[in-house]
Design a protein around this motif. Structure first.
Motif, PDB file in Angstrom:
ATOM      1  N   PRO A  95     -62.358 -87.067 -30.824  1.00 44.95           N
ATOM      2  CA  PRO A  95     -63.771 -86.970 -31.202  1.00 44.95           C
ATOM      3  C   PRO A  95     -64.176 -87.850 -32.387  1.00 44.95           C
ATOM      4  N   ASP A  96     -63.233 -88.206 -33.272  1.00 47.80           N
ATOM      5  CA  ASP A  96     -63.597 -89.073 -34.398  1.00 47.80           C
ATOM      6  C   ASP A  96     -63.509 -90.547 -34.046  1.00 47.80           C
ATOM      7  N   GLY A  97     -63.145 -90.884 -32.806  1.00 45.35           N
ATOM      8  CA  GLY A  97     -63.089 -92.274 -32.376  1.00 45.35           C
ATOM      9  C   GLY A  97     -61.712 -92.884 -32.396  1.00 45.35           C
ATOM     10  N   SER A  98     -60.739 -92.276 -33.069  1.00 45.71           N
ATOM     11  CA  SER A  98     -59.379 -92.799 -33.019  1.00 45.71           C
ATOM     12  C   SER A  98     -58.783 -92.541 -31.639  1.00 45.71           C
ATOM     13  N   ILE A 123     -62.341 -80.650 -28.223  1.00 49.10           N
ATOM     14  CA  ILE A 123     -63.606 -80.621 -27.489  1.00 49.10           C
ATOM     15  C   ILE A 123     -64.381 -81.906 -27.764  1.00 49.10           C
ATOM     16  N   GLY A 124     -64.817 -82.560 -26.707  1.00 43.95           N
ATOM     17  CA  GLY A 124     -65.555 -83.811 -26.827  1.00 43.95           C
ATOM     18  C   GLY A 124     -64.708 -85.053 -26.645  1.00 43.95           C
ATOM     19  N   ALA A 125     -63.380 -84.904 -26.604  1.00 45.85           N
ATOM     20  CA  ALA A 125     -62.512 -86.073 -26.422  1.00 45.85           C
ATOM     21  C   ALA A 125     -62.689 -86.677 -25.035  1.00 45.85           C
ATOM     22  N   ARG A 126     -62.493 -87.989 -24.954  1.00 47.22           N
ATOM     23  CA  ARG A 126     -62.511 -88.686 -23.673  1.00 47.22           C
ATOM     24  C   ARG A 126     -61.078 -88.975 -23.251  1.00 47.22           C
ATOM     25  N   VAL A 127     -60.791 -88.761 -21.978  1.00 46.70           N
ATOM     26  CA  VAL A 127     -59.450 -88.956 -21.440  1.00 46.70           C
ATOM     27  C   VAL A 127     -59.524 -90.013 -20.351  1.00 46.70           C
ATOM     28  N   GLU A 128     -58.698 -91.045 -20.467  1.00 45.76           N
ATOM     29  CA  GLU A 128     -58.647 -92.127 -19.490  1.00 45.76           C
ATOM     30  C   GLU A 128     -57.253 -92.158 -18.871  1.00 45.76           C
ATOM     31  N   VAL A 129     -57.196 -92.063 -17.562  1.00 46.33           N
ATOM     32  CA  VAL A 129     -55.925 -92.043 -16.843  1.00 46.33           C
ATOM     33  C   VAL A 129     -55.922 -93.192 -15.830  1.00 46.33           C
ATOM     34  N   VAL A 130     -54.881 -94.007 -15.873  1.00 46.53           N
ATOM     35  CA  VAL A 130     -54.694 -95.070 -14.884  1.00 46.53           C
ATOM     36  C   VAL A 130     -53.537 -94.677 -13.972  1.00 46.53           C
ATOM     37  N   ALA A 131     -53.799 -94.669 -12.681  1.00 36.84           N
ATOM     38  CA  ALA A 131     -52.766 -94.392 -11.691  1.00 36.84           C
ATOM     39  C   ALA A 131     -52.958 -95.349 -10.526  1.00 36.84           C
ATOM     40  N   THR A 134     -54.258 -94.832 -34.046  1.00 31.41           N
ATOM     41  CA  THR A 134     -54.677 -95.634 -35.184  1.00 31.41           C
ATOM     42  C   THR A 134     -55.020 -94.797 -36.392  1.00 31.41           C
ATOM     43  N   GLY A 135     -55.433 -93.536 -36.154  1.00 30.23           N
ATOM     44  CA  GLY A 135     -55.844 -92.699 -37.273  1.00 30.23           C
ATOM     45  C   GLY A 135     -57.199 -93.064 -37.804  1.00 30.23           C
ATOM     46  N   ALA A 136     -57.878 -94.029 -37.174  1.00 25.48           N
ATOM     47  CA  ALA A 136     -59.211 -94.439 -37.602  1.00 25.48           C
ATOM     48  C   ALA A 136     -59.998 -94.791 -36.379  1.00 25.48           C
ATOM     49  N   PRO A 137     -61.331 -94.853 -36.476  1.00 25.40           N
ATOM     50  CA  PRO A 137     -62.123 -95.184 -35.303  1.00 25.40           C
ATOM     51  C   PRO A 137     -61.683 -96.491 -34.670  1.00 25.40           C
ATOM     52  N   ASP A 138     -61.607 -96.479 -33.349  1.00 26.19           N
ATOM     53  CA  ASP A 138     -61.191 -97.640 -32.574  1.00 26.19           C
ATOM     54  C   ASP A 138     -62.243 -98.724 -32.698  1.00 26.19           C
ATOM     55  N   ASP A 139     -61.856 -99.923 -33.142  1.00 25.49           N
ATOM     56  CA  ASP A 139     -62.850-100.972 -33.359  1.00 25.49           C
ATOM     57  C   ASP A 139     -62.896-101.984 -32.228  1.00 25.49           C
ATOM     58  N   SER A 140     -62.213-101.669 -31.125  1.00 27.92           N
ATOM     59  CA  SER A 140     -62.241-102.630 -30.026  1.00 27.92           C
ATOM     60  C   SER A 140     -62.726-102.037 -28.728  1.00 27.92           C
TER      61      SER A 140
END
Length: 553
Positions: A533-536, A485-493, A36-42
């Motif tokens: 880290p910026d929410g996008s 650094i600080g990013a969250r990673v979500e993996v679905v398997a 999105t290039g911007a903080p996720d709003d959902s």
């Protein structure tokens, strides 16, 4: 899953229905978002309440049936090695630009570099500052601070010597910049963007000198050396902003700092693991207001008054919240996150206890890593020495404690029913008396090895076996924070979600800037989503097992 019985009376937590989880609810919208290039709003980073009541752990998930994990010690250096290859701490990263990770050991006399390659780690004398050996150190971390594509180094030191930033000039040549007001005994240094400007900052926890006897500490209750917060205002330029930390945190005997977004507001808070907590300062959770100003959390139920040595952050029960594993003299503690900024001690409930024994008394560094690739986080724990003048007086802290020079490391494998200790079974309980533990891919085979180190001993363990499917994820978040650094990673398997964070810091050390996620028997991940880290956010689908590099455009 979380165990509630017999725990709530300790913290007054009330019923499960009283606890709201900001990461609870339908995960589908969090797993199909595009860049999105911007903080996720959902999603959960927006602060929007998507709570649902009850336990959020992956209930009903069955541990996949896979071959047994195999650990093999492939290299070892002890007191007889010349030169001595050890260090209080270690940092992992590609220092020579060949695409394979290397190891820096922060050590007295001179810090050392071991280069990775197809045959593993090899000591080199080519790493120099102005033609001289690298400076000595007590702690280390790596990051690309000037966006030139190579890894620079923080080197924390001992009293009488300022802490240093080593700029990587290429060809294993470094230039040195002294950090302001940095005299003291460093426990740990951690890179993270703490003021939200997109550049990595540096927080340094300092401790008492090792020359203090236990008797003197208990009698005089001396403060630790002053800790520091440095904001990076331009590439490789750090300014002292330590006044943004609570004044009393500077008295702490700080061994480790764990960055953790405890309140899911999109910025990194800081958990401080403090030694001699009953006499000086207990552990502390410092909440970030988003601009790098910190206040002490008063109701986190995590301010342990013990002998804190590490602050390892990971999802330890598959509820998609960051938990804490805090090592200690006398047995580590596992703290599960309620999702509202508070924690509860689930050490016994999850079978993660390591009872105090004379040859397993002082736990130092801990690495959280899915070693067997079954989708559950495992814990490798380094046990080691305290200062020589303190060893025979350890009974002053607890009359049941006695000292042994042999301190055996531990390995806990995670699973749907909690943790199982497999140290002896896998030969991982050597009495090596270690302090730091890091992970990194030093042979380029796509799977991380384990390194344990102390001033007098370093060992490298190859990791094999376990489940066939795994992802090793590296990130490029762009200028200022190249490795995300600080990013969250979500993996679905196989329809289930695993959550991890790009947080390489551990006691006096930093592991590889990568995230390893086990897929069990799956050969393809349904989806991978990164919240920067910026929410996008950015997502990819149908990702085959192996290496994955995601760049933020």
């Amino acid at each position: 899953m979380k165990r509630w019985v017999g725990l709530c009376w300790l913290v007054g937590c009330g019923s499960t229905a009283d606890k709201e989880d900001p990461l609870r609810g339908d995960t589908s919208d969090r797993l199909t978002a595009t860049e999105t290039g911007a903080p996720d709003d959902s999603g959960p980073d927006s602060g929007e309440d998507t709570a649902d009541s009850g336990d959020t752990a992956d209930t009903g998930v069955v541990d996949p049936e896979c071959p047994a994990l195999v650990l093999t010690k492939v290299a070892e250096w002890d007191d007889s090695a010349a030169p001595r290859l050890g260090g209080w701490g270690a940092a992992v990263g590609d220092l020579d630009g060949d695409g394979i990770e290397d190891l820096l050991l922060a050590s007295r006399g001179a810090s050392k570099v071991l280069l990775g390659g197809s045959l593993g780690l090899t000591y080199t004398t080519d790493a120099v500052v102005d033609g001289l050996p690298l400076p000595p150190g007590a702690a280390a971390a790596m990051a690309d601070l000037d966006d030139d594509g190579d890894m620079d180094v923080f080197l924390g030191t001992e009293p009488g010597t300022p802490d240093l930033i080593l700029e990587n000039l290429g060809g294993l040549r470094f230039s040195v910049t002294e950090l302001p007001d940095s005299d003291g005994f460093v426990g740990s240094g951690v890179f993270a963007d703490l003021d939200g400007d997109g550049r990595l900052d540096l927080v340094v926890g300092r401790r008492l000198g090792s020359f203090e006897t236990i008797e003197a500490i208990l009698a005089d209750q001396p403060p630790g050396d002053r800790s520091s917060l440095y904001l990076q205002t331009a590439p490789l330029t750090f300014v002292d902003a330590s006044d943004r930390l609570p004044a009393d945190i500077h008295d702490a005997h700080t061994q480790a700092i764990g960055p953790i977004d405890v309140d899911a507001d999109g910025d990194l808070d800081l958990f401080w693991a403090n030694d001699f907590g009953p006499w000086i300062q207990p552990d502390a959770l410092l909440l970030n207001d988003g601009t790098g100003h910190f206040t002490r959390a008063e109701d986190c139920f995590c301010a342990l008054s013990h002998y804190g040595m590490s602050a390892t952050v990971a999802d330890l029960d598959r509820d998609h919240l960051p938990d804490l594993y805090v090592t200690d003299i006398g047995g580590p503690e596992l703290l599960l996150n309620f999702g509202d900024g508070s924690f509860y001690d689930a050490t016994l409930a999850l079978g993660a206890q390591l009872p105090a024994e004379d040859d397993r008394l002082v736990a130092w560094g801990a690495a959280a890593h899915d070693l067997d690739r079954d989708g559950w986080t495992d814990l490798a724990v380094a046990f080691g020495h305290i200062a020589d003048i303190q060893q025979e007086s350890v009974g002053e802290l607890d009359p049941t404690w006695t000292w042994s020079d042999d301190q055996r490391d531990a390995l806990l494998l995670g699973g749907p029913d909690g943790f199982t200790e497999v140290s002896a079974e896998l030969g991982f309980d050597d009495p090596g008396a270690h302090r730091g533990v890091v992970t990194g891919d030093f042979d380029g085979d796509g799977r991380d090895e384990l390194v344990l180190t102390s001033l007098h001993h370093t060992s490298v363990w190859d990791v094999d076996g376990g489940c066939p499917g795994g992802l090793r994820i590296t990130l490029d978040a762009g200028p200022g924070n190249a490795h995300g650094i600080g990013a969250r990673v979500e993996v679905v398997a196989e329809g289930t979600l695993r959550t991890a964070w790009m947080l390489p810091a551990t006691t006096s050390s930093a592991s590889s800037a990568s995230v390893s996620v086990g897929l069990g028997n799956a050969t393809v991940a349904d989806s991978v989503r990164v919240v920067w880290p910026d929410g996008s956010s950015q997502s990819v689908s149908d990702v085959p097992a192996g290496a994955l590099h995601l760049s933020r455009d």
